[in-house]
Each structure stands twice: as C-alpha cells, then as structure tokens.
Design a protein around this motif. Structure first.
Motif, PDB file in Angstrom:
ATOM      1  N   SER A  77       0.820  -1.212   0.000  1.00 36.78           N
ATOM      2  CA  SER A  77       0.000   0.000   0.000  1.00 36.78           C
ATOM      3  C   SER A  77       0.854   1.262   0.000  1.00 36.78           C
ATOM      4  N   ILE A 108      -5.818   2.490  -0.272  1.00 40.49           N
ATOM      5  CA  ILE A 108      -5.546   1.136   0.220  1.00 40.49           C
ATOM      6  C   ILE A 108      -6.009   0.188  -0.885  1.00 40.49           C
ATOM      7  N   ILE A 126       0.503  -6.053   6.645  1.00 42.73           N
ATOM      8  CA  ILE A 126      -0.073  -4.786   6.169  1.00 42.73           C
ATOM      9  C   ILE A 126       0.654  -3.602   6.813  1.00 42.73           C
ATOM     10  N   THR A 186      -0.552  -0.195   8.386  1.00 47.19           N
ATOM     11  CA  THR A 186      -1.874   0.364   8.749  1.00 47.19           C
ATOM     12  C   THR A 186      -2.042   1.809   8.327  1.00 47.19           C
ATOM     13  N   TYR A 234      -5.806   2.170   6.561  1.00 50.95           N
ATOM     14  CA  TYR A 234      -6.875   1.164   6.611  1.00 50.95           C
ATOM     15  C   TYR A 234      -7.940   1.656   7.586  1.00 50.95           C
ATOM     16  N   ASP A 245     -10.003   6.433   2.220  1.00 49.18           N
ATOM     17  CA  ASP A 245      -8.795   5.872   2.847  1.00 49.18           C
ATOM     18  C   ASP A 245      -7.898   6.940   3.461  1.00 49.18           C
TER      19      ASP A 245
END
Ligand SMILES: Cc1ncc(COP(=O)(O)O)c(C=O)c1O
Ligand SMILES: Cc1ncc(COP(=O)(O)O)c(C=O)c1O
Ligand SMILES: [Mg+2]
Ligand SMILES: [Mg+2]
Ligand SMILES: [Mg+2]
Ligand SMILES: [Mg+2]
Lengths: 359, 359
Positions: free
Chosen positions: A98, A129, A146, A148, A157, A291
């Motif tokens: 991301s 995201i 991930i 965040t 997220y 996002d």
C-alpha cells in the motif's frame, strides 16, 4: 517561547509538556542525583521507568495478557527482517503493498521466505488502500503483512482485512495510538517510536505469545523476539532514554484522556484540513477520500512549481517541514497526536492567505 | 546541585556540561524552534549534528580516511552477530576470550562460522588478559576478535596481539576514547555508546573500507555494514538523539584537550585508586597488575559478607553503583572519562574511613 509548528513525518513534534518534563529532569531525575541517561538499565530506578512504560502502553492500547511488549533497537526497518525471520514456518507470507514502506517490507522479507503480493495500489501511485475484493490470501501463509498507515501517501486502513487463522502482522509506525486498534485481531504489531510514541532509537513490538520462539537456531541474537521476551527487553542494554521519553509520552496521552480522546482530537484536526482542501479548487487532496489518513495529509498546489514557495512562506510563518516526500512531491502535513489543533488552524489560515495571494 | 558520583559500568555518568547543554537545548535548539528530538533526520539542521559527530570522532581518534564510521542501533551485542556475518569469507575466526562479553561474542559468532578460541583466561576467572605466547593464530582466519577492556573483570590490553594480515576486530565498548588507539592496527572497532561516548541506543563501528560489502545477499538489511556505509548511516531513521549526545560528549572531550589529555587524567584517577588498594591489606585489587583497566577498578573486601554494607554506606555518601558484577562479586568502581578526579578522591576517602571503622 520560540517554538514552531513542526509537520515533519518523523522524527516528529513531541508534546510540549513531555519536553518540559524531560528538560526539568535532565540533569537529575526524581531525587536520584543523576540523569535518566546515566542510570544503569538494571537499577531499580530505571526498571520502574521501563515497567511503567510497558504498563501504560498496555493500558492505552488494551493489550491482552497473552501478548508480549518488546522494546527493540534498529528502527521499524529492522522489523522488515525480524518478522519473516521469526514467523517463518511454511516459508511463505502474504503482503499487501500500500506504499513504499510496505514495498520495502515485502522486498526484505523475500530474502527469507516466498513473498506473495496479494494486492497493491502501486498502479494509482498508492493513493488508496488496495482493493482486497479479489485478493487471494494463502491459508497456509505464515502471516499477512499490512501497513496500517502509509506515511508518504497519506492513506490508512479503516477496516482490517479478514485473514482467518493466519496471523495478521502490521507496521503501525505512523498511526499507532492515534485511534483505537483491536490488538487481538493481530498476531504482531510494530512501530518505530519517532512519530506517536516518542523519539527515534526504539521500536515497539506487540506480539502474541504463541508466535515467539519459532526463529531458527542461527538467528542473530538481537533479531530473535525470544531474546527480548525472555529477558523483559533486558538481554543487553536497551535504548534507555528513548524508552523513558516513550513513558513520558504515555503519561501525557493518559492525561489527555487516552486513545479515544486523542482520536476525537485527531479527527477534528484532520477534518479541519480535509474540509478546507475539499472546499477549494486551488488545493487538491491526493488520497482517496475513503482511505484518508488522520496522521499524514497529502495535497498538491495548482502547479508543482509553486511547492517550493509554499514551503518557504509557510516556514516563515512558523509552519515547518511541509514538503511532500521526494517520491510523490506536493505537500504533506503530518499531524500526529502531539500536533495541537492550534497548529492545524494556523496552517489552514496560512493556506487561505497563500491561495488569496497566488490563486 | 544534588548530583551523586555514579560509578555505574554503563549506562554511566556523563560530563555535567554535556547534561547542562542538553538541558538548555531540550525544548528548542539553536534557534530552530524545536528540540533535537523532533528534527527530521534528513533536515539540514540534523545533518549538521551527525556530520559533526563523525568529524569530531575522526579527529579525536585519528581515524584514517580509508575507514568508515557507522552509527548503528542494537547495542554492542548486535555486533557480536554483525562481525561474523559481515566478515565471513573462509568461514573461520579466532577469538581471544578475556571475559564474559568476549565469551558471548565468540558464542554468537559460532552461529555463523567456525570459532577458534586461541586463548582464554577463564581458568583464573578472567583476572588477566590471556597469555598469547602459545596462541596459535590461524593465518586463514577471517579475523581475530579481542575485547580491549573487560568491563566486568577490570582488565585491559596494554599491547595488541600481532596478527599479521588478518584483520584485528575489537570490542572497545568500555575503553574507547580513554587512551589513544592506533586505528590503523584494526580492521574494525566497535563500541556501545553508553560508557565513554554517550547514552545507550547507538553503537559506533569504525571499519576499514575493504571489509565492507562482503556480507551474503540474504543478510538482514540493518545488520549489513554496507547499508550504513552507502547511506551515511541514513538508510532509515538513525537513533538521532543518542547521536546528538555523542556529539556533545565529543565537544566536551575536545575542550578537555582530546584523548591524550583525558588519558593523563584517567591514569591519575586509576593510580590514585590502585595505589590506595595496594597500600592496604584490607582491600584487595583483583586484576593482574600488568593488565589493570583504567576504566573499571575491581576489588574485594576482607569478607564477601561486607560487600553489601560497603555499597550501602558508600551510597549514603553519594557514591553509587559500586556493587561488582553478579558473576564476580566484590566491588567495582567504573571511572570512565566523565568521572571527575573529585569523585575518585571522595571514594578513596570513604574507603579509608570504612577501613578504619571495619578493619
Ligand atoms: C510506515 C513506516 N514504516 C517504516 C518506516 C521506517 O522506519 P525506521 O526509519 O524507524 O526504520 C517508516 C518511517 O517513516 C514508516 O513511516
Ligand atoms: C566490553 C563490552 N562489550 C559488550 C557489551 C554489551 O553491550 P550492549 O549492552 O550495548 O549490547 C558490554 C556492556 O557492558 C561491554 O562492557
Ligand atoms: Mg508509505
Ligand atoms: Mg480541493
Ligand atoms: Mg568482561
Ligand atoms: Mg590491597
């Protein structure tokens, strides 16, 4: 007081009461006749500091009892190696890419196991995201990684991926403690301290106990989570002073009302800035609305050529470090927990004035 | 001023002018309107700090141009892994085991290559530097590892082993900057900062350039010296504040007259203590005379049972952290660069008084 408003993405602004307390205690702390910097890490007085830091973090984040808190050195980047080295079992892991730190994490992991990039938002220059609708998570993956909050691109997220029984691992460096996180949803969370926790030099790892002790025998001792878990992060000399600053930040955050209270303030700060951006055609917010990060607000001016002037005039007005990351350009205002509403208001006022003069 | 004299082996006492300067600059440094703790590591103002730290260390130690200076995290213990991981070529290394950190270093290295302990003073509980007369150095070893000062046992090398073309690697954590060292004799020198350099959280590595870039491809990025060498220790966020404190300590040391000047003071301090120990039968200095450390002075009382009382009464007199390491017992006075003569004099006075009352 000649303090500026510092919008740096990290190392970042700290709460003024934290700095003032550190200053007061610098030469001699708590009647001990020495600085915290000079305390033996194994002394009772220092043990009280590190234990309080852990207890307060547990309270602030609601960390369940079956999770360990580790204080490590090496920065969040060292965790890019530690995670695969420590969690490898089947030899494969899923990564959601991301942003550029997520990408770096996946590239480092590929040294140690098979990395499967299940989704990426690279095609839209990480302005969102990644969509996970078609993501194929491997049920035999050792973990899913991930990020965040994506510091450079200003996305976060708002909802965690559903990964079943596979441990979810998160780089939470740039939004830890900014809003509540359900720790029980994660196998492991890590964060460099230099944004919402304190200063560079310590990285905090929150790890579910059953994930500790899986590293191979020949793992470098300071990269093995077990080394820290078994010794209360005291196998060797920890980064004592950065841990002390973290403790002062936790004290401050508790006084502010904890994570839900700071979340409310963070939302007010971010909304002030995003609402302004949305209501002018001069500025353009770059991250996808759904996002948007509460911590890093990225936007552009009508022309990239105006960036330098904006940054320069802002600095002249006591608003510093607004230059966007070199990989995206534009402007980035990092408004971590310690940035007061007043700083964001002053930024918006400056932006309106700048628009009036240059629009 | 309620300061005590702190004889801790590390983290250790710092020069008062360093603490006072850090205190003064804590909330806002150099007219920049922010603390050093809050400065972006890539900002001009912070770059000046880290560059000055390196330049001053180079000047103080006389580091030749073909050596790099790296600022790393993870403590000296992380170097126990980094050294074999980075220097491995033939897959074997020679270790001289002169104390428990040397032993730990050799044990960690054995994870990565074949370790040959060429000499050890374990049989005499590390009260001396091992005799090297019969040591069989391997001309094909990737390096020879020594610990220049043994913090726990109070011994130091007064003469370096002759190792020919094999790189000599030294853990100089507890005597770096205490006396001149000919850097050109070493392939690599490392030292945790929390004794003579500053505070815990940064470790300094001085490495000959030709030894960089040998690590295997799958080396964890933050353990590879090349990562630091190629980026001026800025691949990720370095431990910024510990590096700043190091810079202040280097400023102070330069003002004191540099390493030869501090060596003269260190010898006076150590001689005062050792002469006293030698002139009384009440106290017994434990290290072999020829190998005595200038930094850590270890001694015993007539009975181990008296240790606790000694430590307690000393603390009541403002002389703290004199307890010997748990593995040897007795008393240890760590008198690093920052310990003033006055502190050592006060300790000797206390010891004389203690002897009078309990002898
Ligand atoms: C999300 C994220 N991950 C990792 C890093 C790298 O952290 P460090 O510099 O502590 O290695 C950063 C730094 O800004 C970051 O924002
Ligand atoms: C000689 C020596 N080497 C290594 C270490 C370990 O250092 P660290 O705690 O920074 O890992 C010490 C700590 O006291 C030491 O004295
Ligand atoms: Mg990013
Ligand atoms: Mg707009
Ligand atoms: Mg030792
Ligand atoms: Mg004697």
């Amino acid at each position: 007081m000649d303090r500026v408003f510092n919008f740096s993405p990290g190392p970042a602004t700290l709460p003024l009461p934290v700095l003032e307390r550190a200053q007061k205690e610098l030469v001699s702390c708590g009647g001990h006749g020495m600085s915290v910097m000079e305390m033996s890490h194994r002394s009772k007085m220092y043990m009280e500091i590190i234990e309080a830091a852990e207890a307060e973090l547990r309270e602030l984040m609601g960390i369940p009892d079956n999770y360990k808190v580790l204080f490590m050195g090496g920065g969040a980047t060292m965790q890019f190696s530690c995670v695969p080295i420590n969690l490898k079992q089947n030899g494969k892991a899923d990564y959601i890419v991301s942003g550029s730190f997520a990408k770096k994490a996946s590239q480092e992991a590929a040294k140690f196991l098979d990395v499967n990039v299940v989704a990426s938002s690279k095609d839209t220059n990480f302005n969102c995201i990644p969509d996970l609708a078609n993501a194929k998570f491997d049920p035999d993956a050792d973990y899913v990684h991930i990020t965040t909050n994506n510091t450079i691109y200003g996305t976060r997220y708002t909802k965690l991926p559903e990964v079943g029984d596979v441990p979810l691992v998160a780089d939470a460096s740039s939004n830890i403690l900014s809003e509540p996180m359900d720790v029980s949803r994660f196998g492991l969370l890590y964060a460099g301290a230099q944004k919402n926790i304190g200063i560079a030099g310590v990285t905090i790892v929150v790890i579910r106990e059953d994930l500790i002790g899986r590293a191979a025998e020949n793992t470098p001792v300071m990269l093995d989570y077990k080394t820290y878990a078994d010794s209360e992060s005291m196998y060797n000399t920890p980064p004592c002073y950065p841990i002390y600053i973290a403790k002062l930040v936790f004290d401050w955050l508790k006084e502010m009302g904890g994570v839900p209270a700071i979340q409310a303030i963070n939302e007010m700060k971010a909304n002030l800035l995003y609402d302004y951006l949305d209501n002018t055609s001069f500025y353009h917010a770059t991250a996808k609305k759904a996002d948007r990060s509460l911590m890093n607000v990225t936007f552009t001016l009508p022309e990239p050529a105006m960036d330098a002037l904006f940054v320069k005039e802002a600095a002249e007005n006591g608003l510093v470090n607004l230059k966007g990351h070199r990989s995206v350009g534009g402007i980035r205002a990092s408004i971590y927990n310690a940035m007061p509403m007043e700083g964001v208001q002053k930024l918006v006022d400056f932006m309106a004035d700048f628009e009036k003069r240059h629009g």
